[in-house]
Scaffold this active site. Structure first.
Site, short mmCIF file in Angstrom:
data_model
loop_
_atom_site.label_atom_id
_atom_site.label_comp_id
_atom_site.label_asym_id
_atom_site.label_seq_id
_atom_site.Cartn_x
_atom_site.Cartn_y
_atom_site.Cartn_z
N GLN B 198 0.88 -1.17 0.00
CA GLN B 198 0.00 0.00 0.00
C GLN B 198 0.92 1.22 0.00
O GLN B 198 1.42 1.63 1.04
CB GLN B 198 -0.91 -0.03 1.23
CG GLN B 198 -1.73 -1.32 1.34
CD GLN B 198 -2.81 -1.45 0.27
OE1 GLN B 198 -3.60 -0.53 0.06
NE2 GLN B 198 -2.84 -2.58 -0.42
N ALA B 239 -11.70 3.09 3.99
CA ALA B 239 -10.75 2.15 3.38
C ALA B 239 -9.89 2.84 2.31
O ALA B 239 -10.08 4.01 1.99
CB ALA B 239 -11.51 0.98 2.77
N HIS B 240 -8.96 2.08 1.75
CA HIS B 240 -8.01 2.64 0.78
C HIS B 240 -8.71 3.16 -0.48
O HIS B 240 -9.64 2.58 -0.97
CB HIS B 240 -6.92 1.64 0.40
CG HIS B 240 -7.36 0.25 0.06
ND1 HIS B 240 -6.46 -0.74 -0.22
CD2 HIS B 240 -8.58 -0.33 -0.02
CE1 HIS B 240 -7.11 -1.85 -0.47
NE2 HIS B 240 -8.39 -1.63 -0.35
N ASN B 241 -8.19 4.28 -0.95
CA ASN B 241 -8.62 4.88 -2.21
C ASN B 241 -10.05 5.41 -2.19
O ASN B 241 -10.60 5.75 -3.23
CB ASN B 241 -8.46 3.89 -3.38
CG ASN B 241 -7.00 3.61 -3.67
OD1 ASN B 241 -6.40 2.72 -3.09
ND2 ASN B 241 -6.41 4.42 -4.55
N SER B 259 -12.14 2.22 -2.55
CA SER B 259 -12.32 2.85 -3.87
C SER B 259 -13.70 3.45 -4.09
O SER B 259 -14.01 3.88 -5.20
CB SER B 259 -12.02 1.86 -5.00
OG SER B 259 -10.69 1.40 -4.89
#
Lengths: 341, 341, 341
Positions: B198, B239-241, B259
């Site tokens: 990441q 969460a990521h993105n 995302s």
């Protein structure tokens, strides 16, 4: 960082098939939209193959059946997996031990490898054992009698309570607490809750990763046990005496109640809850936001609150928005049928 | 603190209409039940206007149509908002820089304004930039290469992981982790989960507030992005993105999966979950404890697990307790109709 | 630790009836599967009485009607409670004050008993009062003007924000934040969220236990109040101005919204949410994963999202998986009845 590989090397690394010049040099990875020349990227889904026309990447990892474009392509069965392998290769960095920061506090009778990095203001209790190539972030607290294996990384502000055992190659993200007391009380006749002492431990096996701000409670007796290769997301609650098998996935904000046993390869979707004292079989899946009250058979998929088989749940969910209409129809039918009598 | 204003001044400040003596002096704010003489309070709801008879407050901010009582009254369209403006005025305090506490640890090549307060045992990595009038609480860990704008406040025991960017006038409450690794794994044929590195960041724009013990994951590539003026409650998972637009509200214990993109002015109620890779349109609302699996159109309100339009959900919920009765009626109807044939 | 008791003593301690040799010596406790000679264990459920044949324990606490086995048995009405009492007896340890660790930072004008243990790198603000026999773990941050009673334990990395009041014999587990700002904003006509200052406090009464990584917000005005003997599990959210009565239980990941009042002896199951500005009556129970939108009467049990009486909920849940079939039947009935007309 300065690592370089040819496409031929990378193709061999992931057991792929190369389409394009094998001597092209790659020195890093990126996603398709951010990649620059010299970087390799990946395409997970053939449907988005058009995006390959815009990327500046020097090469791409793609599915076997991907159409050809004017870019070198390593074709593999699972581009997502192959790209993870390549990415890890480029990041792989020999561990550089920075030693114990002078502001860290270390207790008595510890066994700490010389090959460690222990951050500023970390606090380590007495009789703690720490293996080699371990990173302990700033502000981490490790209480007495904890053991930590090799190549493990505890990020900033993690807390490991007394006597817990952390394996090798474990990653624990910031703010997570391992070994807090289980939630156990006996209630007397006046309604007073008497604390049941929690004298067990938490054991985290090798290759486990735990996200940020989780809470993994110590056992009442014995151990709470997270087995090898299991990956836990952020803000997850694991209660006392829970066992989570190997290679399982607990997505963010999941809660597993006390003494429940999850098998190997179990997946629990985000925000789901699992009741106490039950068993979730190997490779079973629990959809997100579900509530599991009973044992789940191996390999099955459940959903809903309370949970039942996922396929039935999908069909039931399709009916729920129509309930007002159905209720109305039933009333109309009742009326008609009664009138006809 | 020693700030004093006349009712005339305060009325002008909130564009209201004064009923009562404009020369009355106000030196503080409080709620109706706790207010003392010299303090101003507010009434949000005309239905509770009777409570004005008991208050000791010297004046009250009230809705335009509020009946009159024997207390000076600033009438405004939105008493809640007007009172917040007045309260902030009385609290407004010129920033007093206390400097860097001698127990704090600061890395190399940092650019830190002289106008800061950095608390005891805070740890700041290398190449960190910190603007003016910034407060860093005790025990905060800021990793390498982080940038922090002006007038930002990180409360005690916050963790900001490497390279993340925090804007101006941001408030982050204790225990929150910004920049933990996203939860990304590629699973090989043997069921082993390979970590996807990441390597992205988190960017928090100006005027964002984030509650206690949240987790905001860094992007796989690129950035996880919380845009200007968004307010996040406690124990929220991003969460990521993920991208959260401007002026959005994420209530406590919400989880946003990877995302997903939230527009501007989106409201997500407490404990709701939003699936990954979807879009929630501008000014859409998600009721509390809902699970959103699909895109939500701008301006719409959804509820339920899985979520559907809120109005339909309210009607469906009204039927659910009656399901056993409906099922019984359907069985009876089936029997009757079959007998009649 | 070296404490020893005869079975006669232990039987008297829990008001039980002894079956076996009263002179047998017990020096510790354990669960049935891990117990060694010299330890006492307990059997909660007669159905598992067979397991008494394998245990190595020297005695067992068992239900009154448990069949006899070849092991001394203390019969009691509530073995779970009796065992907790015995276990606490064996663990009871006179408090040993270790003083203030030299790396801890203590502010000005504090009143700290000499009988305390304050861990490494703890940070204590100005004008803090700490009673006797208090344990403050490593990395704990206590802000200005906090008061802490006697015999309280704050585990590592806890944060107590300014002015909060913690009672006697309180236990707070690692990572928990007490006194973060409540989530209160007034939104102006342009959609900008204006922070409402949160100037109240949190008051935690005697004998309260709070799990790991919880967030208990300070009040807007006045106080957020957790009353005597209430036990809170991990990752629980308590919003501003909430009142939780005496002896209540909030299980893991519960969220209580602002200004809601819970009575005495209330139980809220894991992951449930309670809306703001409502009342949950004394001894009411909320099943896990429920969403409570309205007042709950004392002594009642509710479940579901939104919640309704638990018995009705159980019956409704039994129908939900059959909804597709019921919908089909209703369609068939409609068709038949219409054809018959």
């Amino acid at each position: 960082m300065a690592e370089q590989k040819t496409l031929a090397d990378l193709t061999a690394m992931v057991d792929g098939t190369l389409e394009g010049d094998p001597t092209v040099i790659v020195c890093g990875v990126n996603d398709l939209s951010n990649a620059e020349q010299g970087e390799i990227s990946f395409l997970a889904n053939i449907k988005q193959a058009e995006t390959l026309q815009q990327t500046k990447a020097s090469a791409v990892v793609a599915p076997i059946k991907c159409p050809s474009f004017d870019i070198p392509m390593i074709r593999v069965r699972d581009p997502y997996l192959a790209f993870a392998i390549i990415h890890n290769f480029f990041l792989a960095d020999s561990f550089k031990a920075k030693g114990i920061h002078k502001s860290a506090v270390v207790g008595d009778d510890c066994h700490i490898s010389e090959e460690v990095t222990i951050g500023a203001n970390a606090v380590i209790g007495d009789r703690v054992a720490i293996g080699c190539e371990v990173t302990i972030g700033p502000g981490v607290v490790i209480e007495d009698d904890v053991t930590i294996g090799n190549s493990t990384c505890l990020h900033a502000n993690v807390t490991i309570a007394k006597e817990c055992r952390i394996g090798n190659k474990v990653i624990i993200h910031s703010g997570t607490v391992v070994g807090s007391d289980g939630y156990g009380f006996a209630t007397d006749q006046k309604g007073k809750h008497i604390k049941r002492p929690q004298v067990g431990i938490v054991q985290i096996d090798d290759d486990v990763e735990i996200g940020a701000n989780c809470a993994i409670d110590r056992a009442t007796f014995g151990k709470t046990w997270i087995k090898q290769g299991t990956k836990i997301d952020n803000l997850v609650q694991v209660a006392h005496n829970v066992e989570v098998g190997q290679g399982s996935l607990l997505v963010a904000q999941v809660g597993i109640s006390g003494s429940t046993v999850l098998g190997n390869g179990v997946v629990v979707g985000g925000q789901s809850g699992v009741a106490g004292h039950i068993k979730i079989g190997d490779r079973a899946m629990v959809a997100g936001m579900s509530g599991v009250h009973n044992n789940v058979d191996p390999g099955t998929v459940v959903a809903g609150i309370p949970a039942f088989p996922h396929r039935k749940w999908l069909r039931a969910c399709a009916v729920i928005p129509k309930l007002p209409e159905i209720a109305k129809e039933v009333r109309a039918l009742m009326k008609k049928v009664n009138e006809n009598e």
